[in-house]
Design a protein around this motif. Structure first.
Motif, PDB file in Angstrom:
ATOM      1  N   THR A 426       0.775  -1.247   0.000  1.00 44.42           N
ATOM      2  CA  THR A 426       0.000   0.000   0.000  1.00 44.42           C
ATOM      3  C   THR A 426       0.805   1.295   0.000  1.00 44.42           C
ATOM      4  OG1 THR A 426      -1.597  -1.229   1.360  1.00 44.42           O
ATOM      5  CG2 THR A 426      -2.041   1.122   1.023  1.00 44.42           C
ATOM      6  N   ILE A 542      -2.845  10.623  -3.069  1.00 38.07           N
ATOM      7  CA  ILE A 542      -2.261  10.720  -1.718  1.00 38.07           C
ATOM      8  C   ILE A 542      -1.170  11.784  -1.632  1.00 38.07           C
ATOM      9  CG2 ILE A 542      -2.851   8.332  -1.151  1.00 38.07           C
ATOM     10  CD1 ILE A 542       0.128   7.625  -1.517  1.00 38.07           C
ATOM     11  N   VAL A 569       1.083   3.689  -6.452  1.00 35.86           N
ATOM     12  CA  VAL A 569      -0.111   3.922  -5.625  1.00 35.86           C
ATOM     13  C   VAL A 569      -1.218   3.058  -6.224  1.00 35.86           C
ATOM     14  CG1 VAL A 569      -1.807   5.619  -4.832  1.00 35.86           C
ATOM     15  CG2 VAL A 569       0.598   6.283  -5.100  1.00 35.86           C
ATOM     16  N   TRP A 574      -5.512   1.100  -1.736  1.00 33.91           N
ATOM     17  CA  TRP A 574      -5.914   2.326  -1.055  1.00 33.91           C
ATOM     18  C   TRP A 574      -7.387   2.340  -0.668  1.00 33.91           C
ATOM     19  CZ3 TRP A 574      -3.527   5.951   1.675  1.00 33.91           C
ATOM     20  CH2 TRP A 574      -2.135   5.881   1.661  1.00 33.91           C
ATOM     21  N   GLU A 577      -7.206   0.876   2.551  1.00 31.06           N
ATOM     22  CA  GLU A 577      -6.524   1.805   3.461  1.00 31.06           C
ATOM     23  C   GLU A 577      -7.482   2.904   3.936  1.00 31.06           C
ATOM     24  OE1 GLU A 577      -3.681   1.072   4.512  1.00 31.06           O
ATOM     25  OE2 GLU A 577      -2.931   2.887   5.479  1.00 31.06           O
TER      26      GLU A 577
END
Ligand code: GTP
Ligand code: SPV
Ligand code: MN
Length: 609
Positions: A426, A542, A569, A574, A577
């Motif tokens: 991640t 991000i 990424v 994500w 996440e």
């Protein structure tokens, strides 16, 4: 050894600091030691103490040819790490401890502790250690006095902090406030009872009273539980002082970088325990022309200076570093410092010629060792020779690449802050935050796999805000708000840029996606070039990550695909996440700063588009 008795044949204490004398007397009455000894910090005293510890079997003297004035200690197998379950913040109001801390009513806790401490030093010496964290000639020196019944603690504190006569003299002269820090192994000796090499108690309590600015630690002899200047004072109590006085006490290293153009930059970095601070602090760069010096490897105190610049100092005087993985190939600067001697090793393995060894120290594995539990060990053994949280304790001034500014009470101006964790998936190798508040968001959602530095499960992903989860001495939401409000004191132009790093991402075959250690200099170069505005990056939801071409990969044996795997990424990763961050933030209740909730909303929106 000169001994100052309290009570009986009373010899006056070597200070006229009435508050201190009264506290020492009060503690002595409670813990009932055989004798009280005021530590002066001299070499002769340390020699006498270590001789005693060798006689008692607590320390093994190492071969003076290879490890001069160095010793190895082997702890009780149940006393090898910090005990977070037994660590308490006993603020007056439960709300002020927040959801990340254990809490108990302070008067109830005091009563419990008084019970445990009563008579806890019988048959032992009570040592009184005056110490200062940071500079003795700072504008407002941060004094402490640790009372302990462990000579191992005295000898280790002598490495980790400035202790003894000079400190006491200054405290006395200023009639200064100090943090009373009481430590007992909780192992009183009955008349005629023989001691064990590592006395401790199966019951452990690491307790902080934030309003009183005091510490009571019972039952453990291990570093972070017992060397009270370190985590207990310089992070937990100091974070409360910092909240009230407008500064920051952080779990960070400080690094000085000099570019080939001779420009210098100071960077601080927060990684959770056993996630690479000491290694980055002592970075040996693999790229040409870049020079790295260090100022600190574990704790950083920062404040905004008169010009709105963020200034940092390291309040410690030694390294208490993770031994396994510290080796001539990965961290030669640490190895050279250790080789100068004057070190205490804990839970490492012993070589047959009176030296120490741990996994990763040398490429070659010795044929025969004595493991940290005293058993014969060979490479065929199914256990590690050193405990995974084995430590070296070494004076910081033995580091060749220590920056001169280490000695400057005004500290250095920080240009960049890194937050980092240990994540298999991640989190990319490096990401620059969009701005300061976005950087605080990155810090607040930092996550990492648990390590052997704390008792309990290893390898479980947990959120660790600013790598301070076990060390914030007050409410975690208030702590994040403090980061946000404090920056109103800053010159916005001089606010450090914030980055998120992850040296620990894995590839499909389980290997590290990035070689790490000295190669991290390539990431540091990119960070500096981002400050200078010369390195490229791609914008992702991000933040900004390097393009393959913007990282200096000269001489590095990695394909562009491999580099891409390290910086990628992945929207699917994500998605999970974001869920994790959402859950984490929901635990703060209404103490979460609205700015950070907004950051999460913004991040979700960027992923949705
Ligand atoms: P504390 O003293 O507990 O706060 O730890 P720390 O953050 O100073 O961690 P340290 O530098 O001692 O590193 C912990 C472990 O991570 C050691 O076993 C290191 O060898 C390993 N490590 C550090 N940096 C890297 C890296 O860049 N890559 C990899 N793969 N491992 C690393
Ligand atoms: C840590 O666990 O973060 C350490 C070691 O630096 S200890 O001093 O035990 O806290
Ligand atoms: Mn640490």
């Amino acid at each position: 050894m000169p001994v100052v008795h309290v009570g009986g044949d009373h010899t006056p204490a070597p200070t006229t600091h009435a508050g201190l004398v009264a506290w020492v007397q009060e503690v002595a009455d409670m813990v009932q030691p055989d004798r009280v000894y005021w530590v002066n910090g001299s070499e002769a005293e340390n020699k006498a103490l270590t001789d005693e510890l060798v006689d008692a079997g607590t320390l093994r003297r190492l071969n003076p040819e290879t490890f001069p004035n160095s010793f190895a200690a082997f702890s009780d197998p149940a006393d090898v790490a910090r005990v977070e379950e037994q660590t308490f913040i006993c603020s007056q109001n439960e709300r002020d401890a927040g959801f990340t801390n254990n809490w108990m009513d302070p008067s109830q806790m005091k009563e419990k502790l008084r019970g445990l401490f009563t008579g806890s030093m019988r048959g032992r010496t009570m040592y009184v250690i005056p110490f200062v964290m940071g500079h003795l000639d700072a504008a407002n020196p941060k004094f402490g006095v640790e009372i302990t019944d462990s000579a191992y603690v005295v000898s280790s504190m002598r490495i980790m902090a400035n202790i003894g006569t000079e400190v006491l003299a200054r405290m006395t002269e200023l009639n200064a406030e100090y943090v009373p820090a009481l430590h007992s192994l909780g192992a009183p000796l009955a008349e005629g009872e023989t001691d064990v090499p590592w006395p401790c108690n199966s019951e452990k309590w690491i307790v902080h009273f934030p309003e009183e600015r005091s510490i009571w630690s019972f039952g453990s002899g291990y570093g972070g539980n017992a060397l009270l200047g370190k985590k207990c004072y310089a992070l937990r109590i100091a974070s409360v002082m910092a909240r009230d006085e407008g500064w920051l006490a952080e779990h960070m290293l400080i690094l000085k970088l000099t570019s080939p153009e001779n420009k210098t930059y100071y960077v601080s970095a927060a990684f959770p325990s056993a996630c690479g601070k000491t290694n980055l602090a002592l970075l040996d760069p693999t790229i040409e022309g870049w020079k790295v010096e260090t100022l600190g490897d574990d704790i950083t105190w920062m404040r905004f200076g008169d010009e709105g610049e963020l200034r940092a100092i390291n309040p410690e005087a030694g390294l208490f570093g993770v031994a396994p993985g510290t080796g001539w190939l990965t961290n030669p600067n640490a190895m050279r410092a250790i080789a100068k001697g004057n070190s205490i090793f804990t839970n490492v393995a012993l070589t047959d010629d009176g030296g120490v060894w741990w996994e990763g120290m040398t490429a070659e594995v010795p044929d025969h060792l004595t493991d940290w539990q005293g058993n014969e060990w060979t490479p065929a053994s199914d256990k590690t020779a050193a405990h995974p949280n084995a430590r070296f304790c070494t004076p910081i001034d033995q580091i060749d690449m220590l920056a001169d500014e280490f000695n400057d009470p005004n500290g250095v101006e920080i240009s960049a802050i890194l937050f980092g964790g240990r994540r298999k998936t991640t989190v990319p190798l490096v990401t620059q935050s969009r701005d300061w508040t976005n950087g605080i968001f990155m810090g607040s959602t930092l996550s990492s796999e648990t390590t052997a530095a704390a008792a309990g499960e290893v390898g479980r992903v947990r959120r660790d805000p600013m790598a301070m989860l076990p060390f914030i001495g007050y409410d975690a939401g208030d702590y994040l708000r403090h980061w946000i409000t404090l920056s109103s004191k800053a010159d916005q132009e001089r606010l450090p840029k914030i980055f998120l790093v992850n040296w620990f991402r894995r590839t499909a075959d389980g290997g590290f996606a990035w070689p790490g250690f000295g190669e991290n200099s390539r990431v540091m170069k990119w960070v500096i070039e981002r400050l200078e505005g010369t390195a490229d990056a791609v914008e992702t939801p991000i933040g900004y990550v390097p393009t393959g071409a913007s990282l200096d990969l000269t001489g590095l044996d990695m394909t562009p695909e491999e580099v891409d795997a390290a910086v990628r990424v992945d929207p699917e990763e994500w998605a999970a996440e974001l869920q994790g961050i959402q859950e984490w933030y929901s635990r703060f209740g209404d103490s979460l700063p609205a700015e950070l909730q907004d950051q999460l909303t913004g991040l979700k929106e960027r992923f949705a588009h």
